[in-house]
Design a protein around this motif. Structure first.
Motif, PDB file in Angstrom:
ATOM      1  N   HIS A  72     -38.717  15.164  -6.759  1.00  0.00           N
ATOM      2  CA  HIS A  72     -39.786  14.157  -6.410  1.00  0.00           C
ATOM      3  C   HIS A  72     -41.006  14.537  -7.067  1.00  0.00           C
ATOM      4  N   THR A  73     -40.878  14.492  -8.566  1.00  0.00           N
ATOM      5  CA  THR A  73     -41.992  14.688  -9.215  1.00  0.00           C
ATOM      6  C   THR A  73     -41.773  14.048 -10.553  1.00  0.00           C
ATOM      7  N   ASN A  74     -42.778  13.748 -11.360  1.00  0.00           N
ATOM      8  CA  ASN A  74     -42.679  13.393 -12.805  1.00  0.00           C
ATOM      9  C   ASN A  74     -42.153  14.509 -13.720  1.00  0.00           C
ATOM     10  N   PHE A  75     -41.011  14.669 -13.874  1.00  0.00           N
ATOM     11  CA  PHE A  75     -40.466  15.741 -14.649  1.00  0.00           C
ATOM     12  C   PHE A  75     -40.596  15.427 -16.088  1.00  0.00           C
ATOM     13  N   ILE A  76     -41.010  16.038 -16.672  1.00  0.00           N
ATOM     14  CA  ILE A  76     -41.033  15.820 -18.541  1.00  0.00           C
ATOM     15  C   ILE A  76     -40.796  17.169 -19.238  1.00  0.00           C
ATOM     16  N   ILE A  77     -39.732  17.221 -19.951  1.00  0.00           N
ATOM     17  CA  ILE A  77     -39.464  18.181 -20.609  1.00  0.00           C
ATOM     18  C   ILE A  77     -40.644  18.471 -21.738  1.00  0.00           C
ATOM     19  N   ASN A  78     -41.316  19.524 -21.754  1.00  0.00           N
ATOM     20  CA  ASN A  78     -42.429  20.244 -22.326  1.00  0.00           C
ATOM     21  C   ASN A  78     -42.407  21.358 -23.257  1.00  0.00           C
ATOM     22  N   GLU A  79     -43.498  21.455 -23.956  1.00  0.00           N
ATOM     23  CA  GLU A  79     -43.743  22.836 -24.680  1.00  0.00           C
ATOM     24  C   GLU A  79     -45.052  23.015 -24.675  1.00  0.00           C
TER      25      GLU A  79
END
Length: 160
Positions: A120-127
């Motif tokens: 329930h969130t804007n999940f983005i693969i990050n670094e």
């Protein structure tokens, strides 16, 4: 000369007394040092054994989680929390546990979408950039995103 002969036994007794006193003192100090050394050795050994036991419990916990995830293709956030919460009670050395799946480049968009809906969130693969700030991960053949983490509140910044 008679006076020297009278003083000589007293001088020898004094010298002998001083020598024996130094000898007894050195034996006492050596024994005290050895006793302290033994006490420290026992403390170090006990501490080492406690740390070793804690590490063994931690590895066992991780192995249990690994076997659970091997059996399931997908684990929900709730299931992850249910599996990890008891592990924190048994192991004081474990401060956080996370699920970090391997995601192929082709699966990235689908994985981010599915995880966004699940969390329930804007999940983005990050670094992280050189300022340790999260940025969208660059194109890569595969990714290892932190998908779930417990305890969540203290570690939520690690997601992605």
């Amino acid at each position: 000369m008679k006076q020297t002969v009278k003083i000589l036994p007293a001088f020898l007794i004094l010298t002998l007394g001083i020598t024996i006193s130094f000898w007894i003192n050195s034996i006492y100090k050596k024994n005290a040092f050895d006793e302290k050394k033994n006490q420290i050795s026992v403390l170090v050994e006990n501490r080492f054994n406690n740390i070793q036991k804690e590490i063994e419990v931690s590895f066992t916990s991780v192995e249990i989680l690994h076997s659970i995830f091997e059996e399931h293709k997908f684990v929900s956030k709730g299931e992850f929390k249910n599996y990890t919460t008891p592990l924190f009670k048994r192991s004081h050395g474990v401060k956080a546990l996370s699920w970090i799946p391997k995601v192929n480049s082709k699966e990235r968009a689908n994985f981010e979408d599915k995880t966004s809906k699940t969390l329930h969130t804007n999940f983005i693969i990050n670094e992280r950039n050189n300022k340790n700030e999260p940025i969208v991960s660059k194109e890569s053949p595969f990714y290892f995103p932190v998908t779930y983490i417990e305890p969540y509140r203290e570690n939520k910044k690690a997601l992605g």
